[in-house]
Write a protein that holds these residues in place. Structure first.
Motif, PDB file in Angstrom:
ATOM      1  N   ASP A  41       0.875  -1.171   0.000  1.00 53.48           N
ATOM      2  CA  ASP A  41       0.000   0.000   0.000  1.00 53.48           C
ATOM      3  C   ASP A  41       0.911   1.219   0.000  1.00 53.48           C
ATOM      4  O   ASP A  41       2.124   1.107   0.103  1.00 53.48           O
ATOM      5  CB  ASP A  41      -0.913  -0.030   1.233  1.00 53.48           C
ATOM      6  CG  ASP A  41      -2.123   0.886   1.108  1.00 53.48           C
ATOM      7  OD1 ASP A  41      -2.268   1.552   0.049  1.00 53.48           O
ATOM      8  OD2 ASP A  41      -2.933   0.941   2.042  1.00 53.48           O
ATOM      9  N   HIS A  42       0.321   2.384  -0.119  1.00 56.38           N
ATOM     10  CA  HIS A  42       1.100   3.641  -0.095  1.00 56.38           C
ATOM     11  C   HIS A  42       2.247   3.617  -1.102  1.00 56.38           C
ATOM     12  O   HIS A  42       3.368   4.056  -0.811  1.00 56.38           O
ATOM     13  CB  HIS A  42       1.655   3.918   1.306  1.00 56.38           C
ATOM     14  CG  HIS A  42       0.621   3.923   2.390  1.00 56.38           C
ATOM     15  ND1 HIS A  42      -0.432   4.819   2.396  1.00 56.38           N
ATOM     16  CD2 HIS A  42       0.457   3.142   3.480  1.00 56.38           C
ATOM     17  CE1 HIS A  42      -1.197   4.586   3.461  1.00 56.38           C
ATOM     18  NE2 HIS A  42      -0.677   3.572   4.126  1.00 56.38           N
ATOM     19  N   LEU A  43       1.967   3.117  -2.291  1.00 55.03           N
ATOM     20  CA  LEU A  43       3.026   3.047  -3.288  1.00 55.03           C
ATOM     21  C   LEU A  43       3.410   4.433  -3.810  1.00 55.03           C
ATOM     22  O   LEU A  43       4.445   4.579  -4.461  1.00 55.03           O
ATOM     23  CB  LEU A  43       2.602   2.128  -4.442  1.00 55.03           C
ATOM     24  CG  LEU A  43       2.368   0.660  -4.043  1.00 55.03           C
ATOM     25  CD1 LEU A  43       2.099  -0.202  -5.265  1.00 55.03           C
ATOM     26  CD2 LEU A  43       3.540   0.088  -3.239  1.00 55.03           C
TER      27      LEU A  43
ATOM     28  N   ASP B 168      -3.392   1.959  -8.326  1.00 55.29           N
ATOM     29  CA  ASP B 168      -2.465   0.866  -8.047  1.00 55.29           C
ATOM     30  C   ASP B 168      -3.176  -0.459  -7.789  1.00 55.29           C
ATOM     31  O   ASP B 168      -2.617  -1.530  -8.059  1.00 55.29           O
ATOM     32  CB  ASP B 168      -1.589   1.216  -6.842  1.00 55.29           C
ATOM     33  CG  ASP B 168      -0.650   2.383  -7.110  1.00 55.29           C
ATOM     34  OD1 ASP B 168      -0.366   2.647  -8.302  1.00 55.29           O
ATOM     35  OD2 ASP B 168      -0.215   3.031  -6.145  1.00 55.29           O
ATOM     36  N   PHE B 169      -4.401  -0.400  -7.246  1.00 54.25           N
ATOM     37  CA  PHE B 169      -5.095  -1.631  -6.862  1.00 54.25           C
ATOM     38  C   PHE B 169      -6.446  -1.770  -7.556  1.00 54.25           C
ATOM     39  O   PHE B 169      -7.348  -2.421  -7.038  1.00 54.25           O
ATOM     40  CB  PHE B 169      -5.261  -1.674  -5.336  1.00 54.25           C
ATOM     41  CG  PHE B 169      -3.954  -1.554  -4.603  1.00 54.25           C
ATOM     42  CD1 PHE B 169      -3.031  -2.591  -4.619  1.00 54.25           C
ATOM     43  CD2 PHE B 169      -3.627  -0.393  -3.930  1.00 54.25           C
ATOM     44  CE1 PHE B 169      -1.817  -2.475  -3.961  1.00 54.25           C
ATOM     45  CE2 PHE B 169      -2.418  -0.269  -3.272  1.00 54.25           C
ATOM     46  CZ  PHE B 169      -1.501  -1.310  -3.291  1.00 54.25           C
ATOM     47  N   GLU B 170      -6.538  -1.193  -8.741  1.00 48.02           N
ATOM     48  CA  GLU B 170      -7.808  -1.216  -9.460  1.00 48.02           C
ATOM     49  C   GLU B 170      -8.319  -2.645  -9.661  1.00 48.02           C
ATOM     50  O   GLU B 170      -9.496  -2.937  -9.424  1.00 48.02           O
ATOM     51  CB  GLU B 170      -7.656  -0.534 -10.817  1.00 48.02           C
ATOM     52  CG  GLU B 170      -8.948  -0.523 -11.619  1.00 48.02           C
ATOM     53  CD  GLU B 170      -8.745   0.042 -13.016  1.00 48.02           C
ATOM     54  OE1 GLU B 170      -9.201   1.171 -13.250  1.00 48.02           O
ATOM     55  OE2 GLU B 170      -8.117  -0.642 -13.855  1.00 48.02           O
ATOM     56  N   ALA B 171      -7.457  -3.545 -10.095  1.00 46.31           N
ATOM     57  CA  ALA B 171      -7.886  -4.929 -10.352  1.00 46.31           C
ATOM     58  C   ALA B 171      -8.435  -5.570  -9.091  1.00 46.31           C
ATOM     59  O   ALA B 171      -9.442  -6.301  -9.134  1.00 46.31           O
ATOM     60  CB  ALA B 171      -6.721  -5.743 -10.911  1.00 46.31           C
TER      61      ALA B 171
ATOM     62  N   ASP C 171     -21.097  -0.193   9.078  1.00 45.20           N
ATOM     63  CA  ASP C 171     -20.146   0.787   8.543  1.00 45.20           C
ATOM     64  C   ASP C 171     -18.736   0.288   8.801  1.00 45.20           C
ATOM     65  O   ASP C 171     -18.427  -0.166   9.913  1.00 45.20           O
ATOM     66  CB  ASP C 171     -20.375   2.144   9.227  1.00 45.20           C
ATOM     67  CG  ASP C 171     -19.426   3.221   8.726  1.00 45.20           C
ATOM     68  OD1 ASP C 171     -19.209   3.283   7.504  1.00 45.20           O
ATOM     69  OD2 ASP C 171     -18.907   3.986   9.561  1.00 45.20           O
ATOM     70  N   ASP C 172     -17.866   0.360   7.777  1.00 42.04           N
ATOM     71  CA  ASP C 172     -16.514  -0.176   7.926  1.00 42.04           C
ATOM     72  C   ASP C 172     -15.507   0.694   7.172  1.00 42.04           C
ATOM     73  O   ASP C 172     -15.793   1.229   6.101  1.00 42.04           O
ATOM     74  CB  ASP C 172     -16.442  -1.611   7.402  1.00 42.04           C
ATOM     75  CG  ASP C 172     -15.184  -2.330   7.869  1.00 42.04           C
ATOM     76  OD1 ASP C 172     -15.265  -3.020   8.905  1.00 42.04           O
ATOM     77  OD2 ASP C 172     -14.138  -2.205   7.226  1.00 42.04           O
ATOM     78  N   TYR C 173     -14.305   0.799   7.747  1.00 38.88           N
ATOM     79  CA  TYR C 173     -13.235   1.674   7.251  1.00 38.88           C
ATOM     80  C   TYR C 173     -12.438   1.051   6.106  1.00 38.88           C
ATOM     81  O   TYR C 173     -11.511   1.666   5.583  1.00 38.88           O
ATOM     82  CB  TYR C 173     -12.309   1.957   8.440  1.00 38.88           C
ATOM     83  CG  TYR C 173     -11.246   3.004   8.258  1.00 38.88           C
ATOM     84  CD1 TYR C 173     -11.555   4.356   8.222  1.00 38.88           C
ATOM     85  CD2 TYR C 173      -9.905   2.633   8.171  1.00 38.88           C
ATOM     86  CE1 TYR C 173     -10.565   5.316   8.106  1.00 38.88           C
ATOM     87  CE2 TYR C 173      -8.900   3.588   8.054  1.00 38.88           C
ATOM     88  CZ  TYR C 173      -9.242   4.927   8.019  1.00 38.88           C
ATOM     89  OH  TYR C 173      -8.258   5.869   7.896  1.00 38.88           O
ATOM     90  N   ALA C 174     -12.770  -0.168   5.689  1.00 41.11           N
ATOM     91  CA  ALA C 174     -11.983  -0.886   4.675  1.00 41.11           C
ATOM     92  C   ALA C 174     -11.720  -0.010   3.453  1.00 41.11           C
ATOM     93  O   ALA C 174     -12.638   0.562   2.881  1.00 41.11           O
ATOM     94  CB  ALA C 174     -12.714  -2.156   4.259  1.00 41.11           C
ATOM     95  N   HIS C 175     -10.444   0.083   3.045  1.00 44.33           N
ATOM     96  CA  HIS C 175     -10.102   0.933   1.893  1.00 44.33           C
ATOM     97  C   HIS C 175      -9.024   0.299   1.009  1.00 44.33           C
ATOM     98  O   HIS C 175      -8.455   0.959   0.153  1.00 44.33           O
ATOM     99  CB  HIS C 175      -9.649   2.320   2.362  1.00 44.33           C
ATOM    100  CG  HIS C 175      -8.511   2.301   3.343  1.00 44.33           C
ATOM    101  ND1 HIS C 175      -8.701   1.973   4.666  1.00 44.33           N
ATOM    102  CD2 HIS C 175      -7.188   2.571   3.211  1.00 44.33           C
ATOM    103  CE1 HIS C 175      -7.537   2.032   5.299  1.00 44.33           C
ATOM    104  NE2 HIS C 175      -6.605   2.390   4.438  1.00 44.33           N
ATOM    105  N   HIS C 176      -8.766  -0.982   1.216  1.00 40.31           N
ATOM    106  CA  HIS C 176      -7.799  -1.744   0.433  1.00 40.31           C
ATOM    107  C   HIS C 176      -8.505  -3.036   0.014  1.00 40.31           C
ATOM    108  O   HIS C 176      -9.338  -3.558   0.764  1.00 40.31           O
ATOM    109  CB  HIS C 176      -6.574  -2.051   1.307  1.00 40.31           C
ATOM    110  CG  HIS C 176      -5.444  -2.724   0.597  1.00 40.31           C
ATOM    111  ND1 HIS C 176      -5.463  -4.076   0.285  1.00 40.31           N
ATOM    112  CD2 HIS C 176      -4.242  -2.254   0.143  1.00 40.31           C
ATOM    113  CE1 HIS C 176      -4.333  -4.401  -0.321  1.00 40.31           C
ATOM    114  NE2 HIS C 176      -3.573  -3.324  -0.421  1.00 40.31           N
ATOM    115  N   PRO C 177      -8.220  -3.577  -1.171  1.00 42.75           N
ATOM    116  CA  PRO C 177      -8.920  -4.792  -1.611  1.00 42.75           C
ATOM    117  C   PRO C 177      -8.881  -5.934  -0.606  1.00 42.75           C
ATOM    118  O   PRO C 177      -9.875  -6.643  -0.426  1.00 42.75           O
ATOM    119  CB  PRO C 177      -8.186  -5.159  -2.903  1.00 42.75           C
ATOM    120  CG  PRO C 177      -7.686  -3.860  -3.443  1.00 42.75           C
ATOM    121  CD  PRO C 177      -7.320  -3.049  -2.230  1.00 42.75           C
TER     122      PRO C 177
END
Length: 454
Positions: A191-193, A368-371, A329-335
């Motif tokens: 993450d944070h690339l 970066d993580f579209e897929a 409600d959830d903070y998830a923001h990465h696949p």
């Protein structure tokens, strides 16, 4: 730097979750505290009610008079603040100015810092660790990246405690400024690339953090992480990973509770009750149990703490829970986080339709993580995508929520926050999720009000 010579703290970006924790900590310790933030929020309202003076316009050189005194004032800022911001430019001319992570580093020099690092799970895990310790004979102070539902705060201050629980944030390589006594690493998914550049550089950043643990210092890490052993005392953990040094088995849902067996070598704790649902939270609980056992807590203390832990605001947080309609409600923001969330929902509600409302966070992360986003959001029965929350970034050509919708397919639509609320009025049953790390939380109270009527 010796904090004993400081009388007052001035925070630039005081409304951030990490900055506000430090502000509360120093206020509780008896220091004068004030600061700036860009916009008012429920969190800045709370800080003001606690006696911290906050303003919302860039005062440049006209910061409050007391805080212009250089010798006994320490200025703390967050990297999210633009470098050209007037107040920041002014204080950097004369004052001692530190990043939030550097101040946390100073605190870890004066207490036994227990760091919790990881791309996912660090806020829940650090908050769980702080709660279990605080309910035991050991106690702790804590600096958290979310609002604990048990403490109703993001900071815990115990002047007599020898341990400080600190969320060790990899953004801007902040965790490399800490001096941890012991740590947990929950995940190392890249993450944070925009900061690290490559996957390899990101993983090496975590290795550098691990290397801070010298000979026989304790490092609890999820089984399978690509870490090189460099002298620290490593204890791996995992669910159904019998090659791990600590592992959980028999995770199941019974009468509204999650339970599992914990294995520490030949020692087995049967039917440990977990306060939080979800497979990922069971992993977090396993890491906390391993750490607390090493710190000398009893089985009874650890069992009680895990059972009574209520979680963190915006982490798998129930807003509405009825037989027909559930809203979380959830903070998830990465696949990877979205995958863990959806798999846990499927386990809890196998027969219900799942509708997700997702706000992408950062143009760079979306690119970066579209897929991954397309794949994991595509597992939902219906998904609504909101416009990308830019935070500190400028738009990236070709990176849009429209493009995500197009690639996810027929079950995806694009809606503004106002349109999401209109959509909520049409719902009568199923599981509704709001997902994301931007300002999607601003629609949560109204979503809750609408869905409660149903």
């Amino acid at each position: 730097m010796d904090l004993n010579n400081i009388k007052r703290f001035y925070f630039i970006g005081i409304g951030g979750i990490g900055m506000s924790a430090l502000a509360r900590y120093f206020k509780a310790k008896g220091f004068d505290v004030a600061g700036y933030d860009k916009t008012p929020s429920p969190l800045t309202d709370e800080l003001q009610e606690e006696g911290i003076a906050i303003h919302f316009e860039d005062l440049g050189r006209n910061i409050p008079v007391a805080y212009r005194e250089v010798e006994s004032t320490l200025v703390v800022y967050t990297p999210a603040i633009p470098k050209t911001m007037g107040e920041l430019v002014y204080v950097q001319e004369k004052h001692r100015v530190l990043k939030r992570s550097e101040v946390l580093g100073l605190i870890t020099q004066t207490s036994k810092g227990l760091g919790v690092a990881g791309t996912h799970g660090k806020t829940t895990t650090s908050t769980m660790l702080a709660y279990v310790l605080s309910q035991s004979h050991v106690n702790c102070s804590a600096f958290l990246g979310g609002i604990s539902s048990n403490f109703n705060s993001n900071v815990l201050v115990d002047p007599s405690a020898e341990y400080s629980v600190i969320e060790a944030d990899e953004f801007d390589r902040s965790f490399l400024r800490l001096k941890p006594y012991a740590s947990i690493i929950t995940a190392m998914d890249p993450d944070h690339l925009d900061i690290y550049g490559t996957k390899e550089s990101f993983i090496e950043g975590f290795q550098e953090y691990a290397d801070k643990h010298k000979q026989n210092q304790l490092l609890i890490y999820k089984y399978g992480l690509p870490l090189r052993q460099t002298g620290f005392k490593g204890i791996s953990y995992g669910i159904n990973q019998q090659d791990a040094m600590v592992f959980g088995t028999g995770l199941h849902y019974e009468n509204g509770r999650f339970l599992m067996d914990l294995h520490f070598g030949e020692e087995v704790w049967k039917e440990v009750v977990l306060g939080l649902p979800g497979i990922h939270n069971a992993e977090n609980a396993l890491a906390v149990a391993a750490m607390c056992r090493e710190l000398g807590l009893s089985e009874a203390e650890i069992r009680s703490g895990l059972k009574n832990f209520k979680g963190v605001k915006r982490r798998f947080e129930y807003q509405v829970r009825t037989e027909k309609l559930v809203y979380i409600d959830d903070y998830a923001h990465h696949p990877t986080e979205i995958a863990a969330l959806v798999s846990s929902i499927r386990l809890l509600y196998p027969d219900k339709k799942i509708i997700g409302v997702f706000q992408p966070h950062l143009f760079s992360r979306t690119r970066d993580f579209e897929a991954g986003f397309v794949s994991e959001l595509g597992q939902l029965d219906e998904v609504i995508i909101m416009p990308i929350y830019p935070a500190r970034e400028e738009p990236v050509p070709g990176v849009t929520s429209d493009e995500l919708v197009r690639k996810i397919g027929k079950q995806a639509t694009l809606k503004t926050p106002e349109q999401v609320l209109e959509f909520a009025n049409t719902l009568k049953e199923g599981v509704v999720l709001t997902i994301g790390a931007g300002d999607i939380d601003r629609i949560v109270p109204e979503m809750k009000r609408i869905l409660e009527k149903k």
